[in-house]
Design an enzyme around this catalytic site. Structure first.
Site, PDB file in Angstrom:
ATOM      1  N   THR A  47      -2.058 -22.102  19.788  1.00  0.00           N
ATOM      2  CA  THR A  47      -3.326 -21.724  20.384  1.00  0.00           C
ATOM      3  C   THR A  47      -4.062 -20.695  19.527  1.00  0.00           C
ATOM      4  OG1 THR A  47      -4.402 -20.704  22.316  1.00  0.00           O
ATOM      5  CG2 THR A  47      -2.143 -20.002  21.821  1.00  0.00           C
ATOM      6  N   THR A  58       0.807  -1.216   0.000  1.00  0.00           N
ATOM      7  CA  THR A  58       0.000   0.000   0.000  1.00  0.00           C
ATOM      8  C   THR A  58       0.840   1.266   0.000  1.00  0.00           C
ATOM      9  OG1 THR A  58      -1.771  -1.146   1.182  1.00  0.00           O
ATOM     10  CG2 THR A  58      -1.821   1.252   1.238  1.00  0.00           C
ATOM     11  N   CYS A 116      -5.835 -18.468  20.849  1.00  0.00           N
ATOM     12  CA  CYS A 116      -5.855 -17.239  21.651  1.00  0.00           C
ATOM     13  C   CYS A 116      -4.763 -16.288  21.187  1.00  0.00           C
ATOM     14  CB  CYS A 116      -5.656 -17.556  23.128  1.00  0.00           C
ATOM     15  SG  CYS A 116      -6.915 -18.653  23.824  1.00  0.00           S
ATOM     16  N   ASP A 166       1.518  -6.770  -4.533  1.00  0.00           N
ATOM     17  CA  ASP A 166       0.656  -6.769  -3.360  1.00  0.00           C
ATOM     18  C   ASP A 166       1.153  -7.906  -2.468  1.00  0.00           C
ATOM     19  OD1 ASP A 166      -1.703  -7.739  -1.719  1.00  0.00           O
ATOM     20  OD2 ASP A 166      -2.639  -6.009  -2.683  1.00  0.00           O
TER      21      ASP A 166
END
Length: 434
Positions: free
Chosen positions: A351, A92, A353, A138
């Site tokens: 995990t 970007t 999390c 990209d």
């Protein structure tokens, strides 16, 4: 820890950006495209001289790249001014809107925009050369071949520059940072990766701040690792993950403290940095892409899992619940994982999390995975786990060695001490006046 303060920024008085200089591209496929670069005027303290050297087209493997050399010849004024190599892969930061309104990479655009930033005439900002992927990509299109191309540019010019800056799209930046960290052995110079959420030519953007800050860090700090600098924070690259696709704070390091922060002061947590190497720099190439990621969810079809584990799969990142738990009642799932491990598929447990670490002994559902031969990945991010496993699978080592190395911190990518991994990651920092 004692805090140390010192002035980092210096004045850039006496410089203006009104003079212009033409730079023409040359190469085997000569095409004369004129780029206009803003160059600082001469001051009374040094004599006006050639500000730009010609650029050449170079080819590295499958990537044609353009090398723009920008040497502002200010080392007479500041003998300590460093010199860095910028590797622009795309992203970007250097994109423009196309006819349909969507952003796309534009060759040469980033180099032009950077040269017009007045900050680059400040002696604190290093002089630089730019290598540009042609075409710029990209980051969704970045593959292991591009990781190796970046590494090869660093290897070939390692002793010619004080540091390296990789400009990259944000979507797969953490994968690239992780991959580079595992390829580089005995890295003694900073490799900084950055990009932006907004293109550099927008009136309001984060590109200029990230870019100039990264140039300063790449040329000034004696940090011997691959880092991501984004939105005023310096992260260990292989500890990062992208957490926001619209906000400017796009990255986080959930399980490891920031290595530094830009604010009014520059805060550096130097005690967290990797130690300088004592051996010669080298690059270990190679990635085996026969790796899969399995994100568990309640009621997942075991048939899908069994198909995913069929050859040519050699490694699996098993993204589990909590501290490394999988559904024990789904006996077919456990059976398929056990069969895969028996034929030397390496199953690494991570995990789902964002924060925390894997402890396969915490719950019975976790001990089941350990019992059938799965390997706990501690607090590895998914990005680091994938890059590390792909890299180790390509090295000439045995399966048991790969399993062992997946549980070791090779480049600071994981915390081996489970109890320590559960604790807060706040630390003291050295504060530097900006």
């Amino acid at each position: 820890m004692k805090q140390i303060r010192r002035r980092l920024w210096t004045s850039s008085k006496g410089y203006s950006t009104s003079s212009r200089q033409r730079l023409t591209k040359y190469g085997s496929n000569t095409r004369c495209n004129d780029y206009r670069f803003v160059a600082p005027k001469a001051t009374t303290t040094f004599v006006q001289r050639q500000l730009f050297s010609t650029s050449t087209l170079k080819r590295d493997d499958d990537h044609e790249t353009t090398l723009y050399e920008h040497d502002f010849k200010l080392k007479k004024l500041n003998p300590k001014r460093s010199h860095i190599l910028i590797i622009y892969t795309g992203g970007t930061v250097g994109m423009k809107k196309g006819e349909n309104g969507s952003l796309k990479p534009e060759p040469g655009f980033l180099s032009t925009q950077l040269s017009m930033c007045p900050e680059i005439s400040d002696p604190l900002v290093p002089t630089y050369d730019i290598i540009e992927f042609t075409p710029p990509l990209d980051s969704s299109d970045i593959l292991p071949a591009e990781w190796e191309s970046i590494a090869r540019y660093v290897e070939k010019s390692y002793y010619d520059y004080d540091g390296f800056l990789v400009l990259h799209g944000t979507d797969t930046m953490s994968y690239t940072a992780s991959a580079l960290s595992f390829m580089f052995e005995n890295l003694a110079k900073p490799v900084v990766i950055t990009g932006s959420q907004i293109p550099i030519n927008n009136v309001i953007n984060d590109a200029r701040r990230n870019l100039i800050s990264s140039m300063v860090i790449a040329g000034s700090l004696e940090i011997c690792e691959v880092v991501i600098l984004f939105n005023g924070k310096i992260f260990r690259g292989n500890r990062t993950t992208k957490i926001d696709n619209w906000g400017l704070a796009a990255f986080a390091s959930p399980n490891y403290p920031d290595l530094g922060r830009f604010g009014i002061d520059l805060e550096l947590s130097t005690q967290l940095w990797l130690k300088p190497p004592k051996k010669r720099f080298q690059v270990n190439y190679g990635f085996d892409t026969n790796v899969a990621i399995l994100h568990l969810f309640p009621g997942m079809s075991t048939e899908i899992i069994s198909n995913l584990l069929l050859p040519p799969t050699k490694g699996l990142i098993l993204n589990t619940f909590g501290t490394g738990n999988a559904p024990k009642r789904q006996e077919e799932l456990v059976k398929q994982l056990k069969k895969a491990v028996a034929r030397d598929v390496i199953v690494v447990v991570t995990t789902q999390c964002l924060k925390g670490t894997v402890d396969l002994n915490a719950y019975d559902t976790g001990t089941t995975l350990e019992r059938i031969g799965c390997t706990g990945g501690f607090d590895l991010t998914t990005e680091a786990a994938v890059a590390k496993l792909m890299h180790l699978l390509k090295q000439d080592i045995e399966t048991h060695q790969i399993k062992s190395l997946m549980t070791k911190s090779l480049k600071g990518e994981l915390t081996e001490d489970i109890d320590r991994g559960k604790r807060s990651n706040k630390v003291a920092a050295t504060v530097i006046d900006l």
